[in-house]
Design a protein around this motif. Structure first.
Motif, PDB file in Angstrom:
ATOM      1  N   MET A 421       6.381   3.897 -55.120  1.00 36.88           N
ATOM      2  CA  MET A 421       6.871   2.982 -56.154  1.00 36.88           C
ATOM      3  C   MET A 421       7.939   3.665 -57.014  1.00 36.88           C
ATOM      4  SD  MET A 421       6.502   2.357 -59.681  1.00 36.88           S
ATOM      5  CE  MET A 421       4.880   2.884 -60.217  1.00 36.88           C
ATOM      6  N   LEU A 422       7.694   4.927 -57.408  1.00 39.09           N
ATOM      7  CA  LEU A 422       8.661   5.654 -58.218  1.00 39.09           C
ATOM      8  C   LEU A 422       9.934   5.967 -57.433  1.00 39.09           C
ATOM      9  CD1 LEU A 422       6.286   8.095 -60.131  1.00 39.09           C
ATOM     10  CD2 LEU A 422       7.457   6.099 -61.060  1.00 39.09           C
ATOM     11  N   GLN A 423       9.814   6.055 -56.120  1.00 34.93           N
ATOM     12  CA  GLN A 423      10.994   6.293 -55.292  1.00 34.93           C
ATOM     13  C   GLN A 423      11.794   5.011 -55.036  1.00 34.93           C
ATOM     14  OE1 GLN A 423      10.057   8.375 -51.652  1.00 34.93           O
ATOM     15  NE2 GLN A 423       9.801  10.335 -52.691  1.00 34.93           N
ATOM     16  N   GLY A 424      11.247   3.879 -55.442  1.00 33.83           N
ATOM     17  CA  GLY A 424      11.981   2.631 -55.282  1.00 33.83           C
ATOM     18  C   GLY A 424      11.609   1.811 -54.076  1.00 33.83           C
ATOM     19  N   VAL A 425      10.512   2.168 -53.395  1.00 32.26           N
ATOM     20  CA  VAL A 425      10.072   1.405 -52.218  1.00 32.26           C
ATOM     21  C   VAL A 425       9.512   0.061 -52.687  1.00 32.26           C
ATOM     22  CG1 VAL A 425       8.429   1.326 -50.300  1.00 32.26           C
ATOM     23  CG2 VAL A 425       9.604   3.468 -50.863  1.00 32.26           C
ATOM     24  N   LYS A 426       9.985  -1.019 -52.082  1.00 36.14           N
ATOM     25  CA  LYS A 426       9.556  -2.362 -52.481  1.00 36.14           C
ATOM     26  C   LYS A 426       8.542  -2.974 -51.520  1.00 36.14           C
ATOM     27  CE  LYS A 426      12.402  -2.173 -55.909  1.00 36.14           C
ATOM     28  NZ  LYS A 426      11.889  -1.853 -57.257  1.00 36.14           N
ATOM     29  N   ALA A 427       8.519  -2.513 -50.281  1.00 38.26           N
ATOM     30  CA  ALA A 427       7.595  -3.106 -49.300  1.00 38.26           C
ATOM     31  C   ALA A 427       7.317  -2.111 -48.185  1.00 38.26           C
ATOM     32  CB  ALA A 427       8.182  -4.386 -48.718  1.00 38.26           C
ATOM     33  N   VAL A 428       6.143  -2.255 -47.577  1.00 40.77           N
ATOM     34  CA  VAL A 428       5.782  -1.501 -46.369  1.00 40.77           C
ATOM     35  C   VAL A 428       5.398  -2.516 -45.303  1.00 40.77           C
ATOM     36  CG1 VAL A 428       4.245   0.190 -45.328  1.00 40.77           C
ATOM     37  CG2 VAL A 428       4.945   0.458 -47.723  1.00 40.77           C
ATOM     38  N   ILE A 429       6.044  -2.410 -44.152  1.00 42.63           N
ATOM     39  CA  ILE A 429       5.740  -3.292 -43.025  1.00 42.63           C
ATOM     40  C   ILE A 429       5.082  -2.435 -41.947  1.00 42.63           C
ATOM     41  CG2 ILE A 429       6.626  -5.006 -41.411  1.00 42.63           C
ATOM     42  CD1 ILE A 429       9.143  -5.220 -43.130  1.00 42.63           C
ATOM     43  N   ALA A 430       3.808  -2.693 -41.670  1.00 42.56           N
ATOM     44  CA  ALA A 430       3.038  -1.852 -40.754  1.00 42.56           C
ATOM     45  C   ALA A 430       2.251  -2.687 -39.763  1.00 42.56           C
ATOM     46  CB  ALA A 430       2.085  -0.964 -41.550  1.00 42.56           C
ATOM     47  N   LYS A 431       1.809  -2.038 -38.683  1.00 44.83           N
ATOM     48  CA  LYS A 431       0.920  -2.724 -37.739  1.00 44.83           C
ATOM     49  C   LYS A 431      -0.430  -2.976 -38.378  1.00 44.83           C
ATOM     50  CE  LYS A 431       0.694  -1.725 -33.367  1.00 44.83           C
ATOM     51  NZ  LYS A 431       0.549  -0.982 -32.095  1.00 44.83           N
TER      52      LYS A 431
END
Length: 527
Positions: A421-431
């Motif tokens: 979150m602090l790095q700016g990641v907005k979403a994770v798309i995973a299996k």
């Protein structure tokens, strides 16, 4: 007691340990894979250890630690380990001096019953002296290896091993130089320390040579159940537990003498490299931000299966060339005082820099190269993950992560969600996600999405060089747990994912920008 583990949920029976190890040498780089060419698997590296000639090869043990807040609470296995040590010492066996051995019980009671039994001296004789009570090797706090051992491993690309009785051993966690890390019972830790290698069949090969020149086998040093029960009955006494835990709130002189501020608010010290005021509530208002679009986001990292929370947020040592190390050096912290990520988790600046800093992380962008770097897609630069993330943020770009199955397995640490979150990641798309980590992502306002069954980044032809738009409704009332969400890319691809906000509460966290602002707004509204 007679099993050895590579991950907590991957059991390897002792009789199959050697064959399993040999297959790991052959497997491609990744979980249980070291990709060592056949012609190099028997290579022996010679070095000098404190003036004495020494040798090391693939599978040799360089760290053997009886440690854990859980495993060491069992008197049977602890006294069992001590009995293994006694039998070994009686026969004249020794542990190679370059193997880093340690004993770190989770409780002071252990020392009392080891002393009562008279067996601690045998553990000491083999190098298993008590180094403290708490988190040590299990969380990467074993300390450095001897420089000669470290150089032999590094210069010859040796796959060295650690055997510990801890409860976590994910890649890069135990020690940067031990690529093979096995969990075992305390008695087995002693046995492997004596053998000096995990490449051994205990049934057929000797653990060592006795003082009278005879081969000593595993069965010669392994105590019987009756032997263990007898020493437990005589040495583990109720008063030991009562006396230890009655005094637990009294602390010790060093702890009791720590100065404490009388303020009701914590007095943040801007010079502290251990505790830093976090940015979670900066510019926060009473109005929740609601649904936020994820448009034309770049892929920060493209992962395969089994990315653990230790890959995402390592707890071990801080590598001297890492962004976190640079931060500390800029504040005049010497390398010997870097300590570990686990000990500095009160500083968001370090933990954000440590996110995805695991030295054994495998990112598809790097095409087989292992390490905490990625490709900044617009420029094609290879950068440390933190540096790439900050470059995207400074350019005003959102980022996402592509992943395979079991994303976020392992310890349920909150920094594995706070850091992205602090790095700016907005979403994770995973299996698929590990249950607690998925919930933690939701709690940090990161959108968790699952590919549909039978699909993943590879089957959909996604390289990670695309830009991704996640078509969530802008009206929060139209967002429902588990609904289908369309993801499109700038090169014309389109696929459907399942939104993994699994409850209305998780949706509320998301619309508030995370659980922390949600709680603050809720408290403030009730005042």
């Amino acid at each position: 007691m007679k099993d050895i583990l590579n991950r907590p949920h991957d059991r390897v029976t002792l009789k199959n340990m050697q064959s399993d190890w040999l297959s790991c040498l052959d497997n491609k780089v990744g979980f249980k894979g070291f990709a060592v060419p056949k012609e190099s698997q028997a290579k022996v590296a010679e070095f000098s250890f404190r003036g004495t000639p020494a040798k090391i090869k693939h599978g040799d043990v360089v760290i053997a630690a009886i440690t854990s807040c859980t495993n060491t609470s069992n008197p049977n296995v602890m006294l069992g380990a001590a009995l293994v040590a006694k039998k070994a010492c009686d026969l004249g066996l020794e542990v190679k001096p370059w193997i880093k051995t340690s004993l770190a019980p989770g409780s002071g009671v252990v020392k009392k019953y080891l002393d009562k039994s008279g067996l601690q001296k045998y553990l000491n004789q083999l190098g298993f002296n008590i180094v403290g009570y708490g988190c040590t090797t299990c969380i990467g706090n074993s300390g450095d290896l001897d420089e000669s051992v470290a150089a032999a491993i590094t210069d010859n690309d040796v796959v060295a091993a650690a055997v510990l009785s801890g409860n976590r051993n994910f890649e890069g966690r135990v020690h940067a130089l031990t690529r093979a890390n096995y969990l075992a019972s305390p008695p087995l830790v002693v046995a492997y320390a004596l053998a000096g290698t995990v490449n051994i069949d205990f049934e057929k090969e000797p653990v060592g040579i006795s003082k009278d020149g005879k081969e000593v086998y595993f069965r010669d040093i392994w105590p019987t159940t009756d032997e263990i029960a007898e020493v437990v009955k005589a040495s583990v006494l109720p008063d030991m537990f009562k006396g230890t835990y009655e005094a637990i709130t009294k602390g010790n002189p060093m702890w009791n003498e720590l100065p404490v501020s009388a303020s009701t608010l914590y007095p943040w010290d801007p010079k502290s490299t251990y505790i830093h005021e976090p940015p979670y509530f900066k510019d926060m208002t009473m109005t929740p931000p609601g649904a936020r679009p994820v448009k034309d986001a770049y892929c920060l990292l493209n992962f395969g299966d089994s990315i653990t929370t230790d890959h995402i947020s390592p707890a071990g040592s801080i590598h001297p060339d890492s962004p976190a190390a640079k931060y500390l050096k800029e504040r005049n912290v010497e390398r010997k005082d870097f300590n570990s990520y686990g000990s500095r988790r009160g500083n968001d600046e370090i933990m954000a820099r440590g996110t995805f800093a695991n030295i054994r992380i495998v990112n598809k962008f790097l095409k087989g190269e292992v390490g905490p770097q990625t490709i900044h897609v617009p420029s094609g630069e290879k950068l440390a993950v933190f540096d790439a993330a900050m470059k995207y943020k400074n350019e005003g770009h959102d980022t996402i992560i592509l992943a395979g199955a079991e994303y976020g397995s392992g310890s349920s640490r909150d920094w594995a969600a706070k850091g992205p979150m602090l790095q700016g990641v907005k979403a994770v798309i995973a299996k698929s996600f590990e249950r607690i980590h998925r919930s933690n992502l939701a709690g940090m306002g990161i959108v968790p999405l699952c590919f549909k069954a039978g699909e993943d980044a590879d089957t959909l032809g996604l390289t990670g060089h695309e830009r991704y738009t996640i078509q969530l409704p802008t009206d929060v009332n139209e967002i429902k747990p588990g609904q289908d969400v369309t993801v499109t890319t700038d090169n014309g691809k389109s696929f459907t994912c399942t939104l993994r906000f699994d409850t209305e509460v998780e949706l509320a966290y998301y619309t508030h920008g995370g659980i922390l602002p949600y709680v603050i707004r809720k408290i403030a509204a009730e005042q």
